[in-house]
Design an enzyme around this catalytic site. Structure first.
Site, PDB file in Angstrom:
ATOM      1  N   ASP A 105      -6.816   9.630  10.759  1.00  0.00           N
ATOM      2  CA  ASP A 105      -6.610  10.980  10.782  1.00  0.00           C
ATOM      3  C   ASP A 105      -6.953  11.677   9.451  1.00  0.00           C
ATOM      4  OD1 ASP A 105      -4.810   9.361   9.429  1.00  0.00           O
ATOM      5  OD2 ASP A 105      -2.866  10.462  10.382  1.00  0.00           O
ATOM      6  N   SER A 106      -7.694  10.751   8.438  1.00  0.00           N
ATOM      7  CA  SER A 106      -8.367  11.312   7.379  1.00  0.00           C
ATOM      8  C   SER A 106      -9.139  12.198   7.643  1.00  0.00           C
ATOM      9  CB  SER A 106      -8.641  10.141   6.580  1.00  0.00           C
ATOM     10  OG  SER A 106      -9.680   9.204   7.344  1.00  0.00           O
ATOM     11  N   ASP A 138      -6.793   6.584  15.233  1.00  0.00           N
ATOM     12  CA  ASP A 138      -5.458   7.167  14.655  1.00  0.00           C
ATOM     13  C   ASP A 138      -4.660   7.857  15.663  1.00  0.00           C
ATOM     14  OD1 ASP A 138      -4.438   5.946  12.554  1.00  0.00           O
ATOM     15  OD2 ASP A 138      -5.717   7.092  11.186  1.00  0.00           O
ATOM     16  N   LYS A 198      -4.332   3.313  16.376  1.00  0.00           N
ATOM     17  CA  LYS A 198      -3.453   2.928  15.233  1.00  0.00           C
ATOM     18  C   LYS A 198      -2.206   3.998  14.878  1.00  0.00           C
ATOM     19  CE  LYS A 198      -5.097   3.410  10.651  1.00  0.00           C
ATOM     20  NZ  LYS A 198      -4.042   4.363  10.125  1.00  0.00           N
ATOM     21  N   GLU A 256       1.293   4.749  12.464  1.00  0.00           N
ATOM     22  CA  GLU A 256       2.028   4.477  11.118  1.00  0.00           C
ATOM     23  C   GLU A 256       3.456   4.343  11.326  1.00  0.00           C
ATOM     24  OE1 GLU A 256       1.309   7.778   8.215  1.00  0.00           O
ATOM     25  OE2 GLU A 256      -0.828   7.541   8.597  1.00  0.00           O
ATOM     26  N   GLU A 287      -1.632  -0.214   3.173  1.00  0.00           N
ATOM     27  CA  GLU A 287      -2.209   0.746   2.398  1.00  0.00           C
ATOM     28  C   GLU A 287      -1.591   0.869   0.994  1.00  0.00           C
ATOM     29  OE1 GLU A 287      -3.297   4.506   3.934  1.00  0.00           O
ATOM     30  OE2 GLU A 287      -3.644   5.496   1.918  1.00  0.00           O
TER      31      GLU A 287
HETATM   32  O1  KIV Z   1      -6.770   7.801   8.269  1.00  0.00           O
HETATM   33  C1  KIV Z   1      -7.380   6.840   7.774  1.00  0.00           C
HETATM   34  O2  KIV Z   1      -8.289   7.174   7.161  1.00  0.00           O
HETATM   35  C2  KIV Z   1      -6.639   5.592   7.485  1.00  0.00           C
HETATM   36  C3  KIV Z   1      -7.145   4.527   6.570  1.00  0.00           C
HETATM   37  C4  KIV Z   1      -6.899   5.217   4.961  1.00  0.00           C
HETATM   38  C5  KIV Z   1      -6.438   3.355   6.653  1.00  0.00           C
HETATM   39  O3  KIV Z   1      -5.641   5.402   8.113  1.00  0.00           O
END
Ligand code: KIV
Length: 270
Positions: free
Chosen positions: A50-51, A89, A119, A121, A188
């Site tokens: 989600d980056s 994510d 993934k 959080e 992280e």
């Molecule tokens: O969204 C992302 O890029 C991440 C990584 C930094 C692990 O969750």
């Protein structure tokens, strides 16, 4: 050692890699063209992070990105990939506090994008959601330490779990994620000693970003390690290229040639 480089990577491959001590490589990607290069170079896991909210859309945080956006980016990546495991994510608002919603969101990601895992959080507070998603046959990667979706709760992107109490909580959360059935967990920005302790205690692979060398694998944001993003330079980031510089030079060269009448030449015309 995992024998065949050409063999598709699965969640079982990662667990086998942990057992044999082979380090796991993970990078983010959000589009077809870069995912094709990353997969072709042999990375084990591509994270559709989600980056994307930051590096693709220019937002300050990961909070605004939607499920639809994540599905779109994941579709682009899945179209590119032959070997890597594609983990997607779950974005902010698609799972928090509601395990039925979490399942629905995870099913949409898997069905509409063709990704291989999700993934998510958080620790103990999201175990119900993780269990529900896993029951539907969807593999789940956890994410502890700095969890950017909670940035407004913490107010800073500084190193997490430096104090004993928070470190113990992280250990408990990591064990809860493993017991719930996560196939792996991202750490992280936590102290290297804590990541070492957790990696040694867990049987599932740990993937670090700013968590030292003792994790079972490492992840970086592709645009950061390629030098495309310039205004983000945490200590943990190693830049492997300066693509930003190359793009700048190429674009300036093009502008120059067009303005000077040097492009296109006769041999570039019909
Ligand atoms: O969204 C992302 O890029 C991440 C990584 C930094 C692990 O969750």
């Amino acid at each position: 050692m995992v024998s065949s480089r050409a063999k598709k990577v699965t969640t079982h491959t990662l667990q086998e890699m942990k057992r044999s001590g082979e380090k796991i490589t993970m990078l983010t990607a959000y589009d077809y063209s870069l995912a094709r290069l990353v997969d072709g170079a042999g990375v084990d896991v591509i994270l559709v992070g989600d980056s994307a909210s930051n590096v693709m859309a220019g937002n300050d945080t990961t909070v605004p990105i939607t499920l639809e956006h994540m599905i779109y980016h994941a579709q682009c990546v899945v179209n590119a990939v032959d070997r890597s495991l594609v983990v997607v994510d779950m974005p902010f608002g698609s799972y928090q506090g509601d395990s039925k919603l979490a399942l629905k969101s995870a099913i949409r990601i898997m069905k509409e994008s063709g990704g291989h895992a999700v993934k998510i959080e958080g620790g103990k507070e999201i175990v119900d959601s993780i269990r529900r998603i896993l029951k539907a046959g969807i593999p789940v990667m956890g994410h502890l330490g700095l969890t950017p979706q909670s940035i407004y709760k913490f107010g800073t992107y500084s190193v997490r779990a430096k104090e004993e109490e928070e470190a113990e909580k992280l250990m408990e959360d990591a064990i809860a994620l493993q017991e719930a059935g996560c196939f792996s967990v991202v750490f992280e920005k936590i102290p290297a000693d804590l990541a070492k302790r957790a990696s040694e205690s867990l049987s599932i692979p740990t993937i670090g970003i700013g968590a030292g060398v003792h994790c079972d694998g490492q992840v970086l944001v592709l645009h950061d390690m390629l030098g495309i993003t310039k205004d983000f330079s945490p200590r943990f980031l190693r830049r492997y290229a300066d693509i930003g510089e190359s793009i700048d030079g190429a674009v300036r060269g093009y502008i120059n040639d067009v303005r000077g009448g040097d492009f296109p030449r006769e041999e570039e015309s019909y």
